[in-house]
Design a protein around this motif. Sequence first.
Motif, mmCIF file in Angstrom:
data_model
loop_
_atom_site.group_PDB
_atom_site.id
_atom_site.type_symbol
_atom_site.label_atom_id
_atom_site.label_comp_id
_atom_site.label_asym_id
_atom_site.label_seq_id
_atom_site.Cartn_x
_atom_site.Cartn_y
_atom_site.Cartn_z
ATOM 1 N N ALA A 249 0.833 -1.204 0.000
ATOM 2 C CA ALA A 249 0.000 0.000 0.000
ATOM 3 C C ALA A 249 0.866 1.252 0.000
ATOM 4 C CB ALA A 249 -0.934 0.007 1.213
ATOM 5 N N LEU A 250 0.450 2.233 -0.787
ATOM 6 C CA LEU A 250 1.031 3.572 -0.760
ATOM 7 C C LEU A 250 -0.082 4.507 -0.320
ATOM 8 C CD1 LEU A 250 3.558 5.292 -1.430
ATOM 9 C CD2 LEU A 250 2.531 5.700 -3.680
ATOM 10 N N VAL A 251 0.127 5.189 0.811
ATOM 11 C CA VAL A 251 -0.891 6.069 1.378
ATOM 12 C C VAL A 251 -0.526 7.510 1.020
ATOM 13 C CG1 VAL A 251 -2.114 6.762 3.460
ATOM 14 C CG2 VAL A 251 -1.232 4.424 3.258
ATOM 15 N N ALA A 252 -1.452 8.215 0.380
ATOM 16 C CA ALA A 252 -1.117 9.523 -0.184
ATOM 17 C C ALA A 252 -2.214 10.547 0.064
ATOM 18 C CB ALA A 252 -0.880 9.389 -1.688
ATOM 19 N N THR A 253 -1.791 11.802 0.110
ATOM 20 C CA THR A 253 -2.742 12.914 0.084
ATOM 21 C C THR A 253 -2.959 13.310 -1.375
ATOM 22 O OG1 THR A 253 -0.896 14.451 0.360
ATOM 23 C CG2 THR A 253 -2.087 13.784 2.351
ATOM 24 N N ASP A 254 -3.973 14.138 -1.622
ATOM 25 C CA ASP A 254 -4.344 14.470 -3.000
ATOM 26 C C ASP A 254 -3.212 15.112 -3.788
ATOM 27 O OD1 ASP A 254 -7.164 13.753 -3.571
ATOM 28 O OD2 ASP A 254 -7.559 14.974 -1.808
ATOM 29 N N ILE A 255 -2.601 16.158 -3.223
ATOM 30 C CA ILE A 255 -1.561 16.864 -3.965
ATOM 31 C C ILE A 255 -0.361 15.964 -4.191
ATOM 32 C CG2 ILE A 255 0.113 18.747 -3.807
ATOM 33 C CD1 ILE A 255 -2.037 20.460 -2.539
ATOM 34 N N ALA A 256 -0.015 15.150 -3.195
ATOM 35 C CA ALA A 256 1.136 14.261 -3.335
ATOM 36 C C ALA A 256 0.917 13.238 -4.431
ATOM 37 C CB ALA A 256 1.410 13.553 -2.011
ATOM 38 N N ALA A 257 -0.310 12.786 -4.614
ATOM 39 C CA ALA A 257 -0.581 11.705 -5.560
ATOM 40 C C ALA A 257 -0.898 12.200 -6.955
ATOM 41 C CB ALA A 257 -1.749 10.849 -5.047
ATOM 42 N N ARG A 258 -1.100 13.512 -7.114
ATOM 43 C CA ARG A 258 -1.486 14.022 -8.423
ATOM 44 C C ARG A 258 -0.430 13.657 -9.458
ATOM 45 N NH1 ARG A 258 -5.198 17.884 -10.206
ATOM 46 N NH2 ARG A 258 -5.191 17.794 -12.462
ATOM 47 N N GLY A 259 -0.834 12.884 -10.457
ATOM 48 C CA GLY A 259 0.086 12.536 -11.518
ATOM 49 C C GLY A 259 0.855 11.254 -11.292
ATOM 50 N N ILE A 260 0.668 10.566 -10.142
ATOM 51 C CA ILE A 260 1.344 9.281 -9.954
ATOM 52 C C ILE A 260 0.977 8.384 -11.125
ATOM 53 C CG2 ILE A 260 1.283 7.145 -8.607
ATOM 54 C CD1 ILE A 260 1.276 8.736 -6.106
ATOM 55 N N ASP A 261 1.982 7.881 -11.789
ATOM 56 C CA ASP A 261 1.772 7.166 -13.042
ATOM 57 C C ASP A 261 2.277 5.732 -12.900
ATOM 58 O OD1 ASP A 261 1.028 6.794 -15.595
ATOM 59 O OD2 ASP A 261 2.475 8.154 -16.494
ATOM 60 N N ILE A 262 1.384 4.790 -12.704
ATOM 61 C CA ILE A 262 1.751 3.392 -12.493
ATOM 62 C C ILE A 262 0.962 2.529 -13.467
ATOM 63 C CG2 ILE A 262 1.828 1.487 -10.844
ATOM 64 C CD1 ILE A 262 1.809 3.651 -8.630
ATOM 65 N N ASP A 263 1.676 1.764 -14.267
ATOM 66 C CA ASP A 263 1.011 0.912 -15.249
ATOM 67 C C ASP A 263 0.146 -0.139 -14.546
ATOM 68 O OD1 ASP A 263 2.450 2.321 -17.048
ATOM 69 O OD2 ASP A 263 3.928 0.753 -17.438
ATOM 70 N N GLN A 264 -1.087 -0.250 -14.990
ATOM 71 C CA GLN A 264 -1.986 -1.310 -14.557
ATOM 72 C C GLN A 264 -2.128 -1.392 -13.032
ATOM 73 O OE1 GLN A 264 -0.279 -4.727 -16.586
ATOM 74 N NE2 GLN A 264 -1.358 -4.230 -18.480
ATOM 75 N N LEU A 265 -2.259 -0.239 -12.379
ATOM 76 C CA LEU A 265 -2.535 -0.210 -10.947
ATOM 77 C C LEU A 265 -3.929 -0.791 -10.711
ATOM 78 C CD1 LEU A 265 -1.849 0.760 -8.047
ATOM 79 C CD2 LEU A 265 -2.902 2.948 -8.666
ATOM 80 N N PRO A 266 -4.033 -1.879 -9.947
ATOM 81 C CA PRO A 266 -5.326 -2.568 -9.857
ATOM 82 C C PRO A 266 -6.331 -1.959 -8.894
ATOM 83 C CG PRO A 266 -3.656 -3.814 -8.675
ATOM 84 C CD PRO A 266 -2.942 -2.662 -9.326
ATOM 85 N N HIS A 267 -5.854 -1.344 -7.783
ATOM 86 C CA HIS A 267 -6.788 -0.903 -6.747
ATOM 87 C C HIS A 267 -6.477 0.497 -6.234
ATOM 88 C CE1 HIS A 267 -6.858 -5.389 -6.428
ATOM 89 N NE2 HIS A 267 -8.152 -5.166 -6.398
ATOM 90 N N VAL A 268 -7.530 1.303 -6.147
ATOM 91 C CA VAL A 268 -7.463 2.603 -5.488
ATOM 92 C C VAL A 268 -8.513 2.606 -4.386
ATOM 93 C CG1 VAL A 268 -7.939 5.071 -5.710
ATOM 94 C CG2 VAL A 268 -6.577 3.917 -7.446
ATOM 95 N N VAL A 269 -8.130 3.057 -3.193
ATOM 96 C CA VAL A 269 -9.066 3.107 -2.064
ATOM 97 C C VAL A 269 -9.145 4.539 -1.542
ATOM 98 C CG1 VAL A 269 -9.545 2.358 0.296
ATOM 99 C CG2 VAL A 269 -8.675 0.713 -1.379
ATOM 100 N N ASN A 270 -10.350 5.066 -1.457
ATOM 101 C CA ASN A 270 -10.584 6.341 -0.790
ATOM 102 C C ASN A 270 -10.842 6.048 0.683
ATOM 103 O OD1 ASN A 270 -10.576 8.278 -3.053
ATOM 104 N ND2 ASN A 270 -12.340 7.110 -3.752
ATOM 105 N N PHE A 271 -9.778 6.115 1.495
ATOM 106 C CA PHE A 271 -9.956 5.922 2.935
ATOM 107 C C PHE A 271 -10.813 7.066 3.474
ATOM 108 C CE2 PHE A 271 -8.674 6.221 7.395
ATOM 109 C CZ PHE A 271 -8.777 4.895 7.795
ATOM 110 N N ASP A 272 -10.564 8.268 2.970
ATOM 111 C CA ASP A 272 -11.412 9.434 3.217
ATOM 112 C C ASP A 272 -11.903 9.937 1.868
ATOM 113 O OD1 ASP A 272 -10.692 9.550 6.007
ATOM 114 O OD2 ASP A 272 -8.812 10.507 5.402
ATOM 115 N N LEU A 273 -13.162 10.294 1.769
ATOM 116 C CA LEU A 273 -13.638 10.929 0.553
ATOM 117 C C LEU A 273 -13.036 12.333 0.444
ATOM 118 C CD1 LEU A 273 -17.462 10.106 0.169
ATOM 119 C CD2 LEU A 273 -15.514 9.101 -1.036
ATOM 120 N N PRO A 274 -12.771 12.788 -0.770
ATOM 121 C CA PRO A 274 -12.231 14.146 -0.922
ATOM 122 C C PRO A 274 -13.296 15.196 -0.670
ATOM 123 C CG PRO A 274 -12.690 13.191 -3.072
ATOM 124 C CD PRO A 274 -12.940 12.100 -2.071
ATOM 125 N N ASN A 275 -12.853 16.347 -0.158
ATOM 126 C CA ASN A 275 -13.799 17.438 0.064
ATOM 127 C C ASN A 275 -14.245 18.070 -1.248
ATOM 128 O OD1 ASN A 275 -11.474 18.025 2.545
ATOM 129 N ND2 ASN A 275 -13.529 17.432 3.076
#
Length: 430
Positions: A297-323
């Motif tokens: 798992a990579l735990v990220a905030t919105d600005i930190a994750a903007r543009g993270i580019d990973i081929d075929q990333l299978p799962h994204v989890v919103n632990f918190d919904l964005p405001n």
Amino acid sequence: MLFTELGLSEPILRAIAEEGYTSPTPIQAKSIPAVLKGGDLLAAAQTGTGKTAGFTLPILQRLSSSKTSGGKRLLRVLILTPTRELAAQVQESVMTYGRYTDLKSTVIFGGVGANPQIKAIAAGLDILVATPGRLLDLMSQKCVSLDAVEILVLDEADRMLDMGFLRDIKKVLAALPKKRQNLLFSATFSDEIKSLADGLLNSPELIEVARSNSTNEAIAQLIHPVDRTKKQALLAHLIKGNDWKQVLVFTRTKHGANKLVTQLEKDGITCMAIHGNKSQSARTKALADFKAGKLTALVATDIAARGIDIDQLPHVVNFDLPNVSEDYVHRIGRTGRAGSNGVAVSLVCVDEHQMLRDIERLIKQKLPQEIIAGFEPDPNAVAQPIQLRSQQHQQSRKPSTQKPGGGNANSGRGKPAAKRSSPPKKSFSR
């Protein structure tokens, strides 16, 4: 359509072919000819659709076909990005696809020493990729001149505005020649973006790929209702019970990201956090380990994750919904790329019911919900207030002494495509 039909030179086509790509994505097929024509451009496309290649490829072509004669190299292209990681990855794209040209480029951003960057600029450049804060620093030291810039690119313009860079952008614009080509790339056409475009662009060509607030049909979206105190246990249950190998998890705050990493590690899940308080080396290592499969798992905030580019990333989890509802689209857009399917799961407590309704209104669909046995939410739970990020934005747009190019710029997107998988004919998706 093939890249060979877009008016690109043999050296650039050779570099593209060696990376294993033959067909452009829709944004590339539209933007490359537009940039080659020399006019201004306003382009909107979702994350992962190939915006970076949409401007790097035609820029390389334009510079190659109109070389300056003799003397020292002049800085002819300036590419502004909101974050360090994005700047580095844009530079990587420029180097990868310009390797058979004799064009020179470098990248500058805060958080690292300036001396190597100053030396690279002094040696002579054609293309400079920069974050606003570090660029203004070096301009104030007379280390970089923008007098000969012919092409300006504002990449992830919406995120630059979100991060409070408008004043810095205006300072940079004031130092540029009035006669130039302007390219503005954004994930959405917000009112702020339209206002910026009105003052910057001259009769621009308008390109928009898909609805700006639509979600990728390749992404399966699911809501798990749960009490706020049981979110961490449910996330661990989902990861271990489903044997998930690679999960990008979003939290609302940097503190929340750190706390979640500590809790997940106690459950035996390898993970790291990536956010603005982490050093550049720590963020780079976390992202590299995650891409290499060393972290679950990579735990990220919105600005930190903007543009993270990973081929075929299978799962994204919103632990918190964005405001901000639009950030939901950006978050889940990290999966379901390059023709692969993805799963986006959101853990929603009673505090977030209004946020969920706002998201569903934005994307114009009702998201399916599934309650997990053992994690049933308390029907009598009372919602607690959450500070809205829009309030933080209003505060961040007030004059500040902090240099935005240095401390909190955190993410990026670079290469225009997913790495080769097997078929010889394919399109690239970054």
